[in-house]
Design an enzyme around this catalytic site. Structure first.
Site, PDB file in Angstrom:
ATOM      1  N   LYS A 234       0.766  -1.301   0.101  1.00 27.93           N
ATOM      2  CA  LYS A 234       0.137   0.032  -0.146  1.00 27.93           C
ATOM      3  C   LYS A 234       0.753   1.321  -0.057  1.00 27.93           C
ATOM      4  O   LYS A 234       1.930   1.299   0.186  1.00 27.93           O
ATOM      5  CB  LYS A 234      -0.945   0.168   1.239  1.00 27.93           C
ATOM      6  CG  LYS A 234      -1.977  -0.945   0.937  1.00 27.93           C
ATOM      7  CD  LYS A 234      -3.190  -0.858   2.149  1.00 27.93           C
ATOM      8  CE  LYS A 234      -4.290  -1.728   1.492  1.00 27.93           C
ATOM      9  NZ  LYS A 234      -5.444  -1.653   2.666  1.00 27.93           N
ATOM     10  N   ARG A 268      -3.990 -10.392   4.629  1.00 28.26           N
ATOM     11  CA  ARG A 268      -4.513 -10.211   3.118  1.00 28.26           C
ATOM     12  C   ARG A 268      -3.328  -9.689   2.460  1.00 28.26           C
ATOM     13  O   ARG A 268      -2.850  -8.438   2.648  1.00 28.26           O
ATOM     14  CB  ARG A 268      -5.718  -9.264   3.174  1.00 28.26           C
ATOM     15  CG  ARG A 268      -6.055  -9.316   1.710  1.00 28.26           C
ATOM     16  CD  ARG A 268      -7.526  -8.129   1.759  1.00 28.26           C
ATOM     17  NE  ARG A 268      -8.122  -8.197   0.340  1.00 28.26           N
ATOM     18  CZ  ARG A 268      -7.739  -7.387  -0.477  1.00 28.26           C
ATOM     19  NH1 ARG A 268      -6.692  -6.340  -0.354  1.00 28.26           N
ATOM     20  NH2 ARG A 268      -8.382  -7.136  -1.511  1.00 28.26           N
TER      21      ARG A 268
END
Length: 286
Positions: A234, A268
């Site tokens: 991210k 995840r």
């Protein structure tokens, strides 16, 4: 390390295990990291199979990008993307690192209709970035099917969440948010053993908010539910280390190790094999 269990649709149980890995299967042209790689159902199913062989316990199938400022996708289009992939993956025995197993399938959606149709098609888990705020009818779907449920915190919709997010104490405020949502889920009849908590890294958070959450991950454990962490590749790694999107794998593994040591049980990720190595080391040393 504590053993974790998670009850999913039909009362089936994942675990007990020291950690779970949710492998990301994006069926989208515009996801921030792998958009366009697995748009066709056949390639998405093949990608899911590969993630399972690398050690993914859960295959998280998504048909709408929720990156900051992403465009919304109509329900029919999202269904056309995810249903064939879910049908291609659900209920299948695959060869994992520890022998044959049947991975659970998750649908990454906030839409009630997509969730219901996906559960009917074989999905076991609903991964909802909105905490049933974008589509209130999703709460009824959760109460009816009682799937595994990822309750995630987001400060607004993707098209607006990064405009000016502000917190006094992000961890305290997210815990308060979870407490309120858990009361609603309990009243609706969703069993707590179905629910895991995702603090929503990058969803309405600036770099300092994301770092505060990662530094204090263990504070979420006070709610008594497993913590689900999504930090894979991210933009916080760009903010912290000035890394482009294809340079963040090592930072992702470092963050995964730290949050696992602080109690996050479900991770995840895009790179499943690397995450499995990381989490195996953490488990061996803690």
């Amino acid at each position: 390390m504590k053993q974790t269990v998670w009850t999913i649709k039909g009362g089936r149980v994942i675990g007990p295990a020291p950690f779970f890995i949710a492998g990301i299967v994006n069926v989208t042209p515009d996801s921030f990291y792998d958009g366009g790689r697995s748009v066709a159902a056949e390639s998405a199913v093949a990608h899911g199979e590969r993630l399972a062989t690398e050690g993914a316990h859960i295959l998280d199938v998504g048909g709408e990008s929720t990156r900051p400022y992403s465009d919304r996708v109509e329900t029919d289009q999202e269904l056309a993307r995810v249903i064939p992939v879910i049908r291609g993956l659900a209920g299948r025995t695959m060869a994992g690192p520890e022998g044959d197993f049947t991975p659970s399938v998750s649908v990454d959606t906030y839409k009630a209709e997509v969730a219901a149709r996906s559960l009917e098609a074989g999905a076991d888990i609903v991964n909802d970035v909105s905490a049933f705020e974008f589509d209130p009818e999703l709460l009824d779907v959760l109460a009816q099917y009682k799937p595994g449920y990822v309750l995630m915190h987001s400060l607004g919709r993707p098209e607006e969440m990064q405009d000016a997010p502000a917190y006094d104490d992000p961890v305290d405020e997210i815990i308060s948010f979870f407490e309120k949502k858990l009361m609603i889920l309990d009243k609706a009849g969703v069993p707590f053993d179905r629910i895991v908590l995702d603090p929503g890294i990058g969803f309405g958070k600036l770099l300092e908010h994301n770092l505060a959450i990662l530094a204090d991950t263990e504070r979420f454990l006070k709610l008594g539910l497993p913590v689900y962490m999504g930090l894979s590749n991210k933009s916080l790694w760009q903010g912290l280390l000035n890394l482009d999107v294809d340079e963040r794998q090592n930072a992702t593994q470092a963050g995964t190790a730290v949050t696992a040591m602080k109690g996050a049980a479900i991770h995840r990720v895009h790179e499943v094999a690397a995450a499995r190595q990381t989490l195996t080391i953490v488990h061996a040393l803690t």
